[in-house]
Design a protein around this motif. Structure first.
Motif, PDB file in Angstrom:
ATOM      1  N   PRO A   5       7.762  38.210   7.805  1.00 17.63           N
ATOM      2  CA  PRO A   5       7.361  38.586   6.463  1.00 17.63           C
ATOM      3  C   PRO A   5       7.534  37.440   5.506  1.00 17.63           C
ATOM      4  CG  PRO A   5       9.528  39.451   6.941  1.00 17.63           C
ATOM      5  CD  PRO A   5       9.021  38.827   8.199  1.00 17.63           C
ATOM      6  N   ASP A   6       6.765  37.494   4.434  1.00 19.77           N
ATOM      7  CA  ASP A   6       6.858  36.449   3.422  1.00 19.77           C
ATOM      8  C   ASP A   6       7.434  36.989   2.127  1.00 19.77           C
ATOM      9  OD1 ASP A   6       6.605  33.895   2.557  1.00 19.77           O
ATOM     10  OD2 ASP A   6       4.562  34.118   1.820  1.00 19.77           O
ATOM     11  N   GLN A   7       8.205  38.095   2.270  1.00 26.76           N
ATOM     12  CA  GLN A   7       8.852  38.645   1.089  1.00 26.76           C
ATOM     13  C   GLN A   7       9.975  37.727   0.679  1.00 26.76           C
ATOM     14  OE1 GLN A   7       8.109  41.069  -0.682  1.00 26.76           O
ATOM     15  NE2 GLN A   7       9.870  41.610  -1.901  1.00 26.76           N
ATOM     16  N   ARG A 189      18.134  29.196  13.296  1.00 29.00           N
ATOM     17  CA  ARG A 189      19.383  29.913  12.997  1.00 29.00           C
ATOM     18  C   ARG A 189      19.591  30.129  11.502  1.00 29.00           C
ATOM     19  NH1 ARG A 189      21.386  26.012  16.618  1.00 29.00           N
ATOM     20  NH2 ARG A 189      22.470  24.977  14.903  1.00 29.00           N
ATOM     21  N   LEU A 190      18.717  29.543  10.696  1.00 27.31           N
ATOM     22  CA  LEU A 190      18.878  29.682   9.250  1.00 27.31           C
ATOM     23  C   LEU A 190      18.359  31.039   8.791  1.00 27.31           C
ATOM     24  CD1 LEU A 190      17.807  26.136   8.015  1.00 27.31           C
ATOM     25  CD2 LEU A 190      20.120  27.085   8.082  1.00 27.31           C
ATOM     26  N   PRO A 191      18.992  31.625   7.793  1.00 21.04           N
ATOM     27  CA  PRO A 191      18.519  32.924   7.288  1.00 21.04           C
ATOM     28  C   PRO A 191      17.245  32.753   6.473  1.00 21.04           C
ATOM     29  CG  PRO A 191      20.341  32.123   5.959  1.00 21.04           C
ATOM     30  CD  PRO A 191      20.197  31.150   7.090  1.00 21.04           C
ATOM     31  N   LEU A 192      16.515  33.824   6.332  1.00 17.75           N
ATOM     32  CA  LEU A 192      15.266  33.780   5.585  1.00 17.75           C
ATOM     33  C   LEU A 192      15.452  33.332   4.139  1.00 17.75           C
ATOM     34  CD1 LEU A 192      12.259  34.328   5.948  1.00 17.75           C
ATOM     35  CD2 LEU A 192      12.651  36.645   5.103  1.00 17.75           C
ATOM     36  N   PRO A 193      16.548  33.692   3.450  1.00 16.93           N
ATOM     37  CA  PRO A 193      16.699  33.215   2.069  1.00 16.93           C
ATOM     38  C   PRO A 193      16.675  31.692   1.944  1.00 16.93           C
ATOM     39  CG  PRO A 193      18.225  35.005   2.481  1.00 16.93           C
ATOM     40  CD  PRO A 193      17.588  34.683   3.796  1.00 16.93           C
ATOM     41  N   LEU A 468      15.060  44.638   5.477  1.00 18.32           N
ATOM     42  CA  LEU A 468      16.437  44.983   5.816  1.00 18.32           C
ATOM     43  C   LEU A 468      16.502  45.613   7.203  1.00 18.32           C
ATOM     44  CD1 LEU A 468      17.685  46.427   2.398  1.00 18.32           C
ATOM     45  CD2 LEU A 468      18.085  44.143   3.350  1.00 18.32           C
ATOM     46  N   VAL A 469      15.487  46.396   7.556  1.00 18.22           N
ATOM     47  CA  VAL A 469      15.451  46.958   8.908  1.00 18.22           C
ATOM     48  C   VAL A 469      15.366  45.844   9.942  1.00 18.22           C
ATOM     49  CG1 VAL A 469      14.149  48.451  10.477  1.00 18.22           C
ATOM     50  CG2 VAL A 469      14.384  49.084   8.072  1.00 18.22           C
ATOM     51  N   MET A 470      14.627  44.796   9.623  1.00 16.41           N
ATOM     52  CA  MET A 470      14.463  43.671  10.546  1.00 16.41           C
ATOM     53  C   MET A 470      15.680  42.740  10.535  1.00 16.41           C
ATOM     54  SD  MET A 470      11.266  43.924  11.752  1.00 16.41           S
ATOM     55  CE  MET A 470      10.715  42.298  12.156  1.00 16.41           C
ATOM     56  N   ARG A 471      16.604  42.961   9.630  1.00 16.24           N
ATOM     57  CA  ARG A 471      17.787  42.108   9.450  1.00 16.24           C
ATOM     58  C   ARG A 471      17.410  40.693   9.048  1.00 16.24           C
ATOM     59  NH1 ARG A 471      22.830  41.489  13.311  1.00 16.24           N
ATOM     60  NH2 ARG A 471      23.715  40.426  11.514  1.00 16.24           N
ATOM     61  N   PHE A 472      16.348  40.579   8.247  1.00 18.04           N
ATOM     62  CA  PHE A 472      16.047  39.287   7.664  1.00 18.04           C
ATOM     63  C   PHE A 472      17.025  38.988   6.537  1.00 18.04           C
ATOM     64  CE2 PHE A 472      11.499  39.983   9.177  1.00 18.04           C
ATOM     65  CZ  PHE A 472      11.691  39.166  10.277  1.00 18.04           C
ATOM     66  N   TYR A 473      17.583  40.004   5.954  1.00 19.21           N
ATOM     67  CA  TYR A 473      18.618  39.875   4.940  1.00 19.21           C
ATOM     68  C   TYR A 473      19.777  40.781   5.340  1.00 19.21           C
ATOM     69  CZ  TYR A 473      14.851  37.866   2.136  1.00 19.21           C
ATOM     70  OH  TYR A 473      13.813  37.099   1.695  1.00 19.21           O
ATOM     71  N   GLU A 474      20.974  40.405   4.918  1.00 22.49           N
ATOM     72  CA  GLU A 474      22.163  41.192   5.217  1.00 22.49           C
ATOM     73  C   GLU A 474      22.469  42.125   4.054  1.00 22.49           C
ATOM     74  OE1 GLU A 474      23.476  41.208   8.104  1.00 22.49           O
ATOM     75  OE2 GLU A 474      22.360  39.509   8.913  1.00 22.49           O
ATOM     76  N   LEU A 475      22.987  43.303   4.378  1.00 20.79           N
ATOM     77  CA  LEU A 475      23.279  44.322   3.373  1.00 20.79           C
ATOM     78  C   LEU A 475      24.512  43.933   2.555  1.00 20.79           C
ATOM     79  CD1 LEU A 475      22.862  47.561   5.520  1.00 20.79           C
ATOM     80  CD2 LEU A 475      21.118  46.377   4.164  1.00 20.79           C
TER      81      LEU A 475
END
Length: 679
Positions: A5-7, A189-193, A468-475
């Motif tokens: 995703p590109d969100q 290994r880098l997060p999407l943010p 969030l379902v995809m775990r592109f970001y952490e809660l």
């Protein structure tokens, strides 16, 4: 999965750069290409630690490095001995010339005594030192042996230097190969943010231009630095062997060279940092401008793009000119110092030959040594610009390698024993920025086989929810479970392997249509690929292409229409057979007739699996089992299409807005009031 995703976050977080500085708003990925032209330069690097860190990456090649040093030692030793051999050849020639002029039959002592008796003491001292045989000319046999020995010596030096260069090239290229691989692994290994905050052109510059510059720097400096330092030591030893006095004269140039080089290098270092920073920023501008080339043309913003490019190009020019010019002063300065040393050696050496304390061959050899002594210092000084440029690039690459990674997968991951696709949000909270909550205390359940539609105005958090379902970001709080298992206890590849995604922004790679569809499930058979294509109506237009499924799509997918690209991505998700399906406005690029067909395909695709559908056209989600109406990160309403319309709340107003024309009176234009059309 079919694509990422590109969100991305909005506001200051999205504008934040991956460097210690911050980017101005609008400079994020996909922003207008004419914005953010004046990004600040990075802070100055620490040269020593960065250089040591770069050299530490050579450690896996210790044995090769030892061999390189050994070859350099032997080669430099032989090369340093060469001028001494040639000096001996000069003595043979000069001795023969003088001997030919003296009367034959006399001894050397008699010739020396006769010269002293004639009052020519300097000539007598020279004869006494050179062991001249009166009446005997040049000994060509001895001279030939000396020259052949010198030829063999220099030939051996060439072979050793070639061998050293071959080994060093292998070491450098394998080191750079590993560095590229490390950067690639790090990016995964880098997060999407991180990518949300990093302009793509800047990141591409770091992993291409900067790594290439590191390769060039290591290749050109390691060998020369090693050889130069060893040459200085070897030549200095030979100089002291021949004449300690002349050696001291030559050494006067060393501290002067160090002071001059250090002063110039200090001024040029920051300019090299600016040069590569502006290079990355210019790449970012170019990448954005050409990615959105059509929009630039449509909105007539060519002049703004050209102005931004010109401004950044001018900044790059000034930084590059300053770096190259200032560092380029080193070479002329070192040549000037070397020439002063050369003149002093010639004058002192000539006086010592005239006084008989040195032979002409030794003076000739010393002059060669003086050149060999100052040349390495000049080479090291001239490499200062290349070295500083390479270390500046290394610092930028290390910034990527040092970026904070996503949290690691659990050491003992959980597994979904009985996958059905049940997803539950349990009091979930999330925010992109600490002071701006986006999703707060959200709870919902998506039952297996159900379709959950997520609707709401732009920025309500719809795409964030599926990310969030995809775990592109952490809660920030709460948890999300898949079939009763907390997704944080699953491996990310295991979690995402159960999910298929079709985005509004399609992504296809350079390859055939068959390969793009098979991307959803590597190893799928030809029959399975064709079946997925038929189910999603891809087969219709593929059969009309000259090469069919072997039609090669370029990296931008420009040889197929936007709707056809969307169909291919849907076929990719269909082939993956995921237990959880995410559709983010997946039919927005297709025509109305194809959309109707796709709705049927989607129904087959969604059967027996949980589906999250993000939609703006509410007519496409009437049959959803559950519709979530979101505003400001909260679910304000939920239910079926009929239930939400009957409630006449936020969903009803949004639904009516899609079938209601703007009020011309409200905008100051004459005309009748709008009439709502019930759906």
């Amino acid at each position: 999965m079919t694509a990422l995703p590109d969100q991305r976050p909005t506001g200051a977080t999205r504008a934040e750069a991956a460097t210690p500085k911050r980017l101005p708003p609008g400079r994020q990925r996909g922003g207008p290409p004419w914005m953010g032209a004046g990004m600040p330069a990075e802070k100055s690097i620490s040269f020593g630690p960065s250089a040591r860190r770069l050299l530490r990456r050579l450690r896996p090649h210790r044995l090769h490095l030892v061999a390189i040093v050994a070859l350099a030692l032997v080669g430099v030793a032989l090369s340093a001995y060469g001028p001494k051999v040639l000096g001996h050849a000069t003595d043979l020639i000069f001795r023969g010339v003088l001997g030919r002029q003296l009367p034959a039959g006399a001894t050397a002592e008699q010739a020396v005594a006769a010269a002293r008796a004639a009052g020519n003491d300097n000539f007598a001292n020279m004869l006494a030192r050179m062991d001249v045989v009166p009446g005997v000319g040049i000994d060509f046999a001895a001279l030939g042996r000396v020259l052949l020995f010198a030829l063999a010596l220099y030939l051996a030096v060439s072979v050793l230097m070639w061998w050293q260069g071959w080994l060093l090239t292998g070491v450098v290229q394998r080191t750079v190969l590993r560095l590229r691989a490390d950067v690639e692994d790090k990016l995964n290994r880098l997060p999407l943010p991180y990518f949300d905050r990093q302009p793509r052109g800047e990141l591409l510059s770091r992993v291409t231009n900067d790594i290439d510059n590191i390769s060039q720097t290591l290749q050109q400096t390691l060998s020369q630095l090693l050889t130069s330092l060893l040459t200085v030591v070897g030549v200095l030893a030979m100089m002291f062997w021949i004449s300690p006095l002349l050696a001291l004269v030559a050494l006067v140039a060393v501290p002067l060279s160090v002071v001059v080089t250090g002063a110039i290098a200090k001024r040029s270092q920051q300019r090299f940092i600016d040069q590569w920073t502006h290079t990355g920023q210019l790449n970012g501008q170019i990448e954005e401008a050409f990615t959105g080339h059509e929009l630039v043309k449509v909105f007539g913003r060519q002049r703004e793009v050209e102005a931004a490019f010109t401004a950044k190009n001018e900044e790059l020019f000034r930084a590059s000119f300053g770096a190259q010019f200032i560092s380029g002063i080193i070479m002329p300065a070192m040549n000037f110092i070397g020439n002063l040393s050369y003149v002093a050696i010639v004058v002192v050496g000539g006086l010592r030959v005239a006084s008989g304390t040195m032979s002409l061959g030794d003076v000739q050899a010393f002059i060669q040594y003086s050149r060999q002594f100052t040349q390495p210092l000049t080479q090291v000084a001239s490499m200062a610009n290349l070295l500083q440029s390479g270390i500046a690039s290394a610092e930028r690459v290390f910034a990527v390698l040092d970026a904070e990674e996503q949290s690691p997968d659990p050491a003992v991951p959980a597994r979904v024993a009985d996958p059905h696709g049940r997803v539950e949000f349990d009091r979930v909270s999330f925010r992109y920025e600490p002071d701006k909550p986006l999703i707060t205390d959200l709870s919902l359940v998506a039952e297996p086989g159900h379709t959950v539609a997520i609707v709401g105005p732009t920025g309500a958090g719809k795409t964030t929810l599926v990310n969030l379902v995809m775990r592109f970001y952490e809660l920030d709080a709460g948890r999300i479970t898949l079939d009763g298992v907390d997704i944080t206890t699953l491996r990310r590849d295991d979690l995402r392997g159960r999910i298929g995604m079709v985005l509004q922004d399609t992504w296809l790679f350079g390859g055939t249509i068959r390969e793009n569809i098979a991307y959803g499930r590597p190893g799928a058979s030809e029959e399975e690929i064709v079946a997925a294509a038929q189910a999603t109506f891809v087969d219709r237009f593929v059969r009309s292409l000259p090469d069919g499924y072997d039609t090669v799509i370029d990296s931008e997918g420009s040889n197929v229409s936007a709707g056809e690209k969307q169909l291919i991505t849907i076929a990719r998700a269909f082939l993956a057979e995921p237990s959880l399906l995410i559709l983010d406005e997946a039919t927005s690029s297709v025509d109305t007739r194809t959309e109707v067909l796709l709705q049927r395909a989607m129904a087959a695709l969604r059967s027996d699996r949980t589906s999250f559908v993000i939609a703006h056209r509410l007519s496409t989600i009437r049959d959803a089992h559950l519709i979530l109406m979101m505003e400001n990160g909260r679910i304000v309403e939920q239910g079926t299409h009929e239930q939400l319309l009957a409630a006449r709340g936020a969903y009803y107003r949004l639904y009516q807005a899609q079938f209601t024309q703007p009020d011309p009176v409200a905008v100051g234009e004459p005309g009748p009031r709008p009439v709502a059309v019930q759906g």
